[in-house]
Design an enzyme around this catalytic site. Structure first.
Site, mmCIF file in Angstrom:
data_model
loop_
_atom_site.group_PDB
_atom_site.id
_atom_site.type_symbol
_atom_site.label_atom_id
_atom_site.label_comp_id
_atom_site.label_asym_id
_atom_site.label_seq_id
_atom_site.Cartn_x
_atom_site.Cartn_y
_atom_site.Cartn_z
ATOM 1 N N ASP A 30 0.847 -1.197 0.000
ATOM 2 C CA ASP A 30 0.000 0.000 0.000
ATOM 3 C C ASP A 30 0.882 1.247 0.000
ATOM 4 O O ASP A 30 1.931 1.286 0.647
ATOM 5 C CB ASP A 30 -0.907 -0.024 1.235
ATOM 6 C CG ASP A 30 -2.048 0.978 1.144
ATOM 7 O OD1 ASP A 30 -3.208 0.530 1.027
ATOM 8 O OD2 ASP A 30 -1.773 2.196 1.190
ATOM 9 N N GLN A 96 -14.238 3.224 1.583
ATOM 10 C CA GLN A 96 -13.614 2.740 0.341
ATOM 11 C C GLN A 96 -13.272 3.922 -0.560
ATOM 12 O O GLN A 96 -14.134 4.758 -0.851
ATOM 13 C CB GLN A 96 -14.553 1.776 -0.397
ATOM 14 C CG GLN A 96 -13.888 1.166 -1.635
ATOM 15 C CD GLN A 96 -14.811 0.214 -2.408
ATOM 16 O OE1 GLN A 96 -16.002 0.127 -2.138
ATOM 17 N NE2 GLN A 96 -14.236 -0.477 -3.372
ATOM 18 N N HIS A 102 -10.389 -4.863 -3.262
ATOM 19 C CA HIS A 102 -9.045 -5.159 -2.746
ATOM 20 C C HIS A 102 -9.140 -5.615 -1.309
ATOM 21 O O HIS A 102 -9.961 -5.116 -0.538
ATOM 22 C CB HIS A 102 -8.118 -3.931 -2.858
ATOM 23 C CG HIS A 102 -8.696 -2.659 -2.338
ATOM 24 N ND1 HIS A 102 -9.637 -1.919 -3.034
ATOM 25 C CD2 HIS A 102 -8.490 -1.991 -1.176
ATOM 26 C CE1 HIS A 102 -9.968 -0.847 -2.333
ATOM 27 N NE2 HIS A 102 -9.290 -0.872 -1.189
ATOM 28 N N LEU A 103 -8.295 -6.553 -0.964
ATOM 29 C CA LEU A 103 -8.153 -6.990 0.416
ATOM 30 C C LEU A 103 -6.964 -6.249 1.002
ATOM 31 O O LEU A 103 -5.896 -6.205 0.380
ATOM 32 C CB LEU A 103 -7.887 -8.504 0.486
ATOM 33 C CG LEU A 103 -8.884 -9.416 -0.239
ATOM 34 C CD1 LEU A 103 -8.440 -10.878 -0.088
ATOM 35 C CD2 LEU A 103 -10.286 -9.231 0.294
#
Ligand code: DGP
Length: 116
Positions: A30, A96, A102-103
């Protein structure tokens, strides 16, 4: 989708720190990590969110594979002993911000519960 940032990462059109890649999924770090390990795991096929997979052909298999893929990434990153969290935000109440399923794989520190 042509203008989806995570589709572009899946296609290798924009850079990302990729941890693991398969024909069906990509795991990458990320950009704004919230834990010592914060990896995003995405399906290469575009779903806006987990709710959009409902009723789509083969989505159960795709999501099952995605979860197993995320668990394999966690093992690869040494998270099995300490543990980790996998979460997927869906819609505005969950915050979100990128509308490609996405996890979040989070680990490397004690994670609070309930989440904020
Ligand atoms: P969410 O809020 O659940 O939609 O999470 C989106 C996450 O995606 C957020 O933690 C930041 C991350 N992110 C956004 N854009 C990029 C990008 O271009 N590259 C990477 N690696 N991460 C991104």
């Amino acid at each position: 989708m042509s203008d989806c940032i995570f589709c572009k990462i899946a296609r290798g059109e924009i850079p990302a720190k990729v941890v693991r890649k398969s024909p069906d999924a990509v795991a990458f770090h990320d950009l704004t990590p919230q834990a010592p390990v914060h990896v995003l795991v995405i399906p290469t096929k575009h779903f806006a969110a987990v709710r959009d997979a409902a009723g789509v052909a083969d989505s159960e298999a795709a999501l099952g594979k995605l979860l197993v893929f995320a668990a394999e990434v966690a093992t690869e990153l040494g998270l099995d002993q300490g543990g980790y969290r996998i979460v997927t935000n869906t819609g505005p109440d969950a915050g979100q911000s990128v509308h490609h399923l996405h996890l979040h794989l989070l680990g490397g520190r004690r994670l609070g519960w309930p989440p904020g």
